[in-house]
Scaffold this active site. Structure first.
Site, PDB file in Angstrom:
ATOM      1  N   ASN A   9       0.857  -1.183   0.000  1.00  0.00           N
ATOM      2  CA  ASN A   9       0.000   0.000   0.000  1.00  0.00           C
ATOM      3  C   ASN A   9       0.896   1.238   0.000  1.00  0.00           C
ATOM      4  O   ASN A   9       1.506   1.569   1.012  1.00  0.00           O
ATOM      5  CB  ASN A   9      -0.902  -0.016   1.247  1.00  0.00           C
ATOM      6  CG  ASN A   9      -1.760   1.221   1.352  1.00  0.00           C
ATOM      7  OD1 ASN A   9      -1.883   1.989   0.395  1.00  0.00           O
ATOM      8  ND2 ASN A   9      -2.364   1.436   2.510  1.00  0.00           N
ATOM      9  N   TRP A  10       0.966   1.892  -1.150  1.00  0.00           N
ATOM     10  CA  TRP A  10       1.862   3.061  -1.261  1.00  0.00           C
ATOM     11  C   TRP A  10       1.246   4.325  -0.659  1.00  0.00           C
ATOM     12  O   TRP A  10       1.890   5.368  -0.632  1.00  0.00           O
ATOM     13  CB  TRP A  10       2.197   3.324  -2.742  1.00  0.00           C
ATOM     14  CG  TRP A  10       3.041   2.274  -3.381  1.00  0.00           C
ATOM     15  CD1 TRP A  10       3.658   1.221  -2.769  1.00  0.00           C
ATOM     16  CD2 TRP A  10       3.377   2.181  -4.774  1.00  0.00           C
ATOM     17  NE1 TRP A  10       4.354   0.475  -3.704  1.00  0.00           N
ATOM     18  CE2 TRP A  10       4.192   1.044  -4.934  1.00  0.00           C
ATOM     19  CE3 TRP A  10       3.062   2.940  -5.903  1.00  0.00           C
ATOM     20  CZ2 TRP A  10       4.710   0.659  -6.174  1.00  0.00           C
ATOM     21  CZ3 TRP A  10       3.567   2.557  -7.144  1.00  0.00           C
ATOM     22  CH2 TRP A  10       4.390   1.424  -7.269  1.00  0.00           C
ATOM     23  N   LYS A  11       0.002   4.257  -0.244  1.00  0.00           N
ATOM     24  CA  LYS A  11      -0.680   5.419   0.346  1.00  0.00           C
ATOM     25  C   LYS A  11      -0.505   6.648  -0.566  1.00  0.00           C
ATOM     26  O   LYS A  11      -0.584   6.524  -1.775  1.00  0.00           O
ATOM     27  CB  LYS A  11      -0.170   5.679   1.762  1.00  0.00           C
ATOM     28  CG  LYS A  11      -0.213   4.410   2.628  1.00  0.00           C
ATOM     29  CD  LYS A  11      -0.089   4.690   4.088  1.00  0.00           C
ATOM     30  CE  LYS A  11       0.086   3.390   4.848  1.00  0.00           C
ATOM     31  NZ  LYS A  11      -0.260   3.449   6.215  1.00  0.00           N
ATOM     32  N   HIS A  96      -9.835   0.572   4.407  1.00  0.00           N
ATOM     33  CA  HIS A  96      -8.537   0.727   5.088  1.00  0.00           C
ATOM     34  C   HIS A  96      -8.744   1.604   6.326  1.00  0.00           C
ATOM     35  O   HIS A  96      -9.583   2.510   6.316  1.00  0.00           O
ATOM     36  CB  HIS A  96      -7.532   1.363   4.126  1.00  0.00           C
ATOM     37  CG  HIS A  96      -6.150   1.389   4.713  1.00  0.00           C
ATOM     38  ND1 HIS A  96      -5.739   2.379   5.564  1.00  0.00           N
ATOM     39  CD2 HIS A  96      -5.100   0.527   4.595  1.00  0.00           C
ATOM     40  CE1 HIS A  96      -4.481   2.135   5.946  1.00  0.00           C
ATOM     41  NE2 HIS A  96      -4.082   1.011   5.370  1.00  0.00           N
ATOM     42  N   GLU A  98      -7.257   4.066   7.456  1.00  0.00           N
ATOM     43  CA  GLU A  98      -7.174   5.515   7.215  1.00  0.00           C
ATOM     44  C   GLU A  98      -8.452   6.032   6.550  1.00  0.00           C
ATOM     45  O   GLU A  98      -8.882   7.163   6.782  1.00  0.00           O
ATOM     46  CB  GLU A  98      -5.915   5.834   6.389  1.00  0.00           C
ATOM     47  CG  GLU A  98      -4.670   5.693   7.268  1.00  0.00           C
ATOM     48  CD  GLU A  98      -3.440   5.168   6.576  1.00  0.00           C
ATOM     49  OE1 GLU A  98      -3.345   5.251   5.343  1.00  0.00           O
ATOM     50  OE2 GLU A  98      -2.557   4.652   7.294  1.00  0.00           O
ATOM     51  N   GLU A 168      -5.852  -5.665  10.149  1.00  0.00           N
ATOM     52  CA  GLU A 168      -4.890  -4.609  10.445  1.00  0.00           C
ATOM     53  C   GLU A 168      -5.315  -3.868  11.718  1.00  0.00           C
ATOM     54  O   GLU A 168      -6.160  -2.963  11.658  1.00  0.00           O
ATOM     55  CB  GLU A 168      -4.834  -3.601   9.299  1.00  0.00           C
ATOM     56  CG  GLU A 168      -4.432  -4.202   7.975  1.00  0.00           C
ATOM     57  CD  GLU A 168      -3.809  -3.152   7.058  1.00  0.00           C
ATOM     58  OE1 GLU A 168      -2.669  -3.337   6.676  1.00  0.00           O
ATOM     59  OE2 GLU A 168      -4.474  -2.153   6.765  1.00  0.00           O
ATOM     60  N   GLY A 174       1.561   1.985  10.798  1.00  0.00           N
ATOM     61  CA  GLY A 174       2.465   3.136  10.694  1.00  0.00           C
ATOM     62  C   GLY A 174       3.050   3.572  12.021  1.00  0.00           C
ATOM     63  O   GLY A 174       3.595   4.658  12.135  1.00  0.00           O
ATOM     64  N   SER A 210       2.791  -2.341  10.500  1.00  0.00           N
ATOM     65  CA  SER A 210       4.225  -2.244  10.797  1.00  0.00           C
ATOM     66  C   SER A 210       4.993  -3.528  10.479  1.00  0.00           C
ATOM     67  O   SER A 210       5.913  -3.912  11.199  1.00  0.00           O
ATOM     68  CB  SER A 210       4.441  -1.806  12.251  1.00  0.00           C
ATOM     69  OG  SER A 210       3.923  -0.504  12.437  1.00  0.00           O
ATOM     70  N   GLY A 231       2.537  -1.042   4.368  1.00  0.00           N
ATOM     71  CA  GLY A 231       2.635   0.350   3.944  1.00  0.00           C
ATOM     72  C   GLY A 231       4.088   0.789   3.859  1.00  0.00           C
ATOM     73  O   GLY A 231       4.769   0.604   2.853  1.00  0.00           O
ATOM     74  N   GLY A 232       4.601   1.351   4.966  1.00  0.00           N
ATOM     75  CA  GLY A 232       5.923   1.979   4.975  1.00  0.00           C
ATOM     76  C   GLY A 232       7.031   1.121   4.363  1.00  0.00           C
ATOM     77  O   GLY A 232       7.835   1.619   3.569  1.00  0.00           O
TER      78      GLY A 232
HETATM   79  C1  PEP Z   1      -1.113  -0.180   5.711  1.00  0.00           C
HETATM   80  O1  PEP Z   1      -1.046   0.909   5.166  1.00  0.00           O
HETATM   81  O2  PEP Z   1      -2.030  -0.950   5.438  1.00  0.00           O
HETATM   82  C2  PEP Z   1      -0.082  -0.537   6.700  1.00  0.00           C
HETATM   83  C3  PEP Z   1      -0.178  -1.693   7.305  1.00  0.00           C
HETATM   84  O3  PEP Z   1       0.917   0.385   6.929  1.00  0.00           O
HETATM   85  P1  PEP Z   1       2.297   0.113   7.706  1.00  0.00           P
HETATM   86  O4  PEP Z   1       2.892  -1.153   7.159  1.00  0.00           O
HETATM   87  O5  PEP Z   1       3.141   1.310   7.422  1.00  0.00           O
HETATM   88  O6  PEP Z   1       1.972  -0.039   9.174  1.00  0.00           O
END
Ligand code: PEP
Length: 249
Positions: A9-11, A96, A98, A168, A174, A210, A231-232
Site C-alpha cells: 500500500n503506497w498510500k 482501510h 485511514e 490490520e 504506521g 508495521s 505500507g511503509g
Molecule cells: C497499511 O497501510 O495498510 C499498513 C499496514 O501500513 P504500515 O505497514 O506502514 O503499518
C-alpha cells in the site's frame, strides 16, 4: 503448497514516473516464485503507469486504494470501480483504517464498495481491525466480526471466496508497533472460522501493521497468515523485493 500474497500500500506516495522507476527496480530484484503473488496499491494517479509496468508479469497486479460505489456521475475527487479497472486495476482496498478513521468511512460504505468492486470484477481486499481502546476493552473479536458482517454478510459463498481480508489492528499501522505473531494468528483464526461457517474457508487472510524485514519471518511462521499488507516497508523497491523474497521462505 502454501500460497502467499504480498500487498504493497503506497498510500499518498509515488507518482507515475516514480512508479515506473520503482517497478523497474522491483522487477530487476524479484523473480517470480510459484508460491506467491504481489499486489501493488498506488495512488489513483499512478494506477495506469503501474499497471503498464507489470503487464508482462502474471504474478504482479495493481489495485486501487479506494473506490466509490457509484459507477459514474458528479462525485468530485472520487474514482469508481469501472474507472479503476479501465486504468488497469485488478483489485481494490476497501475500508482501510485511514479511510475509516481519517475520512469517516462507515461499515455501510464498505458494504456498498464491496458490492461495486465485485460487480466490476475488482478483487476486494477488505481491511478490518480494532483501535487501541477497543483492544484494551477486550472488544477486538467483536469489532472485527461486526466489520466482516457489515461488509460481507450478504454475500454467497462463491462471492465470499473472492474476497481477501486484511486484519490490520489500527494501533499497529504506521506506528512501528506490530501485533505479536500469536495475537495476529488468534484473530486470524476467528476470521477463518467466520468465513468457514459461510462456506468460504479458502478466502485469503492477510496481516498488516508495521510489517518489516525485521518481523516478516516470525509473522509468516504462523500458518494462519496467508500473507501481508504493508505500507511503509513497501515504499523502497529493493527492500520490498527482499521482503517478498524471504517472507515465509
Ligand atoms: C497499511 O497501510 O495498510 C499498513 C499496514 O501500513 P504500515 O505497514 O506502514 O503499518
Amino acid at each position: 503448497m502454501r500460497e502467499l500474497r504480498f500487498a504493497a500500500n503506497w498510500k499518498m506516495h509515488i507518482g507515475p514516473d516514480e512508479a515506473r522507476a520503482y517497478l523497474r527496480a522491483f522487477r530487476a530484484r524479484y523473480d517470480r516464485r510459484e508460491d506467491r503473488d504481489v499486489w501493488f496499491f498506488p495512488p489513483a494517479v499512478s494506477l495506469e503507469a503501474a499497471a503498464q509496468a507489470v503487464r508482462e508479469r502474471l504474478d504482479l497486479s495493481v489495485g486501487a486504494q479506494d473506490i466509490y460505489w457509484e459507477p459514474k456521475g458528479a462525485f468530485t475527487g472520487a474514482i469508481s470501480a469501472p474507472l479503476a479497472a479501465q486504468a488497469g486495476a485488478k483489485a481494490t482496498l476497501i475500508g482501510h483504517s485511514e479511510r475509516r478513521h481519517v475520512f469517516g468511512e462507515s461499515d455501510e460504505d464498505t458494504r456498498k464498495k464491496t458490492v461495486a468492486a465485485l460487480a466490476y470484477r475488482l478483487a476486494p481486499v477488505l481491511c478490518v481491525g480494532e483501535t487501541l481502546a477497543e483492544r484494551e476493552a477486550g472488544h477486538t473479536v467483536a469489532v472485527v466480526k461486526r466489520q466482516l458482517t457489515a461488509a460481507l454478510g450478504s454475500l454467497d459463498a462463491a462471492r465470499l471466496a473472492q474476497i481477501t481480508i486484511a486484519y490490520e489492528p489500527v494501533w499497529a499501522i504506521g506506528t512501528g508497533r506490530n501485533a505479536t505473531p500469536r495475537d495476529a494468528a488468534s484473530v486470524h483464526c476467528e476470521i477463518r472460522s467466520w468465513l468457514t461457517t459461510r462456506g468460504a474457508a479458502r478466502a485469503r487472510v492477510l496481516y498488516g501493521g508495521s510489517v518489516s524485514l525485521k518481523n516478516i519471518a516470525e509473522l509468516l511462521a504462523e500458518p494462519e497468515l496467508d500473507g501481508v499488507l504493508v505500507g511503509g516497508a513497501s515504499l523502497d523497491p529493493e527492500g520490498w523485493a527482499e521482503l517478498v523474497q524471504i517472507g515465509g521462505a
